[in-house]
Design an enzyme around this catalytic site. Sequence first.
Site, short mmCIF file in Angstrom:
data_model
loop_
_atom_site.label_atom_id
_atom_site.label_comp_id
_atom_site.label_asym_id
_atom_site.label_seq_id
_atom_site.Cartn_x
_atom_site.Cartn_y
_atom_site.Cartn_z
CG HIS A 228 -38.08 28.29 -5.12
ND1 HIS A 228 -37.10 29.14 -4.67
CD2 HIS A 228 -38.29 28.60 -6.42
CE1 HIS A 228 -36.74 29.94 -5.67
NE2 HIS A 228 -37.44 29.63 -6.74
NE ARG A 274 -36.27 26.32 -8.87
CZ ARG A 274 -37.33 26.79 -9.46
NH1 ARG A 274 -38.46 26.13 -9.41
NH2 ARG A 274 -37.28 27.93 -10.10
NE ARG A 370 -41.23 23.36 -11.98
CZ ARG A 370 -41.09 24.67 -11.88
NH1 ARG A 370 -41.00 25.42 -12.97
NH2 ARG A 370 -41.04 25.25 -10.71
C1 SIN Z 1 -38.72 31.44 -9.63
O1 SIN Z 1 -38.97 32.55 -10.08
O2 SIN Z 1 -37.72 31.19 -8.97
C2 SIN Z 1 -39.71 30.35 -9.86
C3 SIN Z 1 -39.69 29.95 -11.25
C4 SIN Z 1 -40.16 28.54 -11.38
O3 SIN Z 1 -40.50 27.91 -10.39
O4 SIN Z 1 -40.12 28.03 -12.50
#
Ligand code: SIN
Length: 494
Positions: A228, A274, A370
């Site tokens: 992330h 991402r 994803r």
């Molecule tokens: C987020 O809120 O950025 C995470 C959502 C996710 O990983 O699907």
Amino acid sequence: MIAERVDFLVIGSGVAGLRAAFEAAEAGSVYVITKDTLKESSTEYAQGGVAVALCDEDTIGIHFEDTIKAGDGLCIDEAVHTLVNEGPERIMELISWGAEFDKSDSRLIFTLEAAHSRRRILHAHGDSTGREIERVLIKKAMSMPQIKKYSFAYFLDLIVFDGQCYGAYMLRDGQVTAVLAGATILATGGAGQVYSRTTNPQVATGDGMAAAYRAGAEMSDMEFVQFHPTSLYASGAPQFLISEALRGEGAVIRNIHKEKFMGLYHIDAELATRDVVARAIVSEMTRTGSHYVYLDITHLDKEYIKNRFPRIYKTCLKYDIDITTELIPVSPAAHYMMGGVMTDIDGRTNIKGLYAAGEVACTGVHGANRLASNSLLEGLVFGARAGSTAVKEQADLKDINPELALTVTQDHIENPDEIRSTIRRVMWEKVGIIRSAASLHEALDVFTTLSHVTAHTYLTRYENEIKNILQTAQLIVQSAIERKDSIGAHYRSD
Ligand code: SIN
């Protein structure tokens, strides 16, 4: 050894496990075992939301295309079709059970996240979507007497003989119990704790992946770890997720000189996929010699920010960052496993009687990357499917008489904290966002020196978790070595 019998054994109490348990409960007795409290799973921490094609401007076909595009050519079409087609029904069902997603004038509100071409992300209490879903699922589970819940029951290993799964061994209060089951559903979640930087809770130690592998399950796509882009990077603060939904609402990323840079890396800037955003941040951190960048949402109205992101606002404030007026220091962190135990779209693994759903499983729905907020939906859709397949295929309990053989050592791992920390640091440094053959082999060499850890089953959760962290790390490294090209979240600098 104590042995108990149950029609269905569900391992894990997040969204996939509980949703599977509801299906199974229609047909027999169910145990849900979980190593911590019932609600302590990654589901509970999911912020941004749940993606579903329910908004007027959206269609199932567009959700399909966005998912395929994010997956960089490696998604399995059939799995994505299943996800997007069955998603709306699973969400409406959840609402009928009491889930309260955020609304405006009685209409559901949909937000945007990276790589979604439409506003399709439902959210609850602003940024506590997973918590709301888990609340509803636990409440429903509590109302079903046929589901027996065992918290603080640590899943040690599967009971597998001649290619058939007959249940699992669990460790509870220092006592090992063999739970013999007509069907076993693995829903143990992910493995973010394999990395020293992760948004995942402490429980995400890859237990299901490692145990399934030990039992002979086929694994797939283990090299695809999603990082992330934005987790909190502040002294003394946890690596708390700063939801992508902030960028969906207009937040921009700035380097330590407070300059915007995402537009230089990708046409979609902050809303690129991402993997792209995480790599751009790493490049910019390297270029500027910094360990973090900033996320800036200060241009939005103060009250709006506080209402839209109450959990993030309060958490950051605890660490003296007022996100309404100050930039948030962030850096990427391991977030989600796209790979796992290989299943078909009905949750079947290659081991008869063993089903898997949610993050522990790999249906091919995520491909190499994803699409944001597809995972809560994945848990609901594929959890339900795994549960109903288990019902159709369960073995008769009277036919289940496997030889029980699990040796648990009385010995302990020497220097467990040091070993755990070494594995996690090596994974971050050598098997992280950017990898090469040299770095991957260095990691493998370190792990080989620790292989004594995986030779035993231990009497404590902590030691078994270290063993599972190590085995999952080895699976990730081996897959990453085998995939020589860069694709999606797997980026090879060589
Ligand atoms: C987020 O809120 O950025 C995470 C959502 C996710 O990983 O699907």
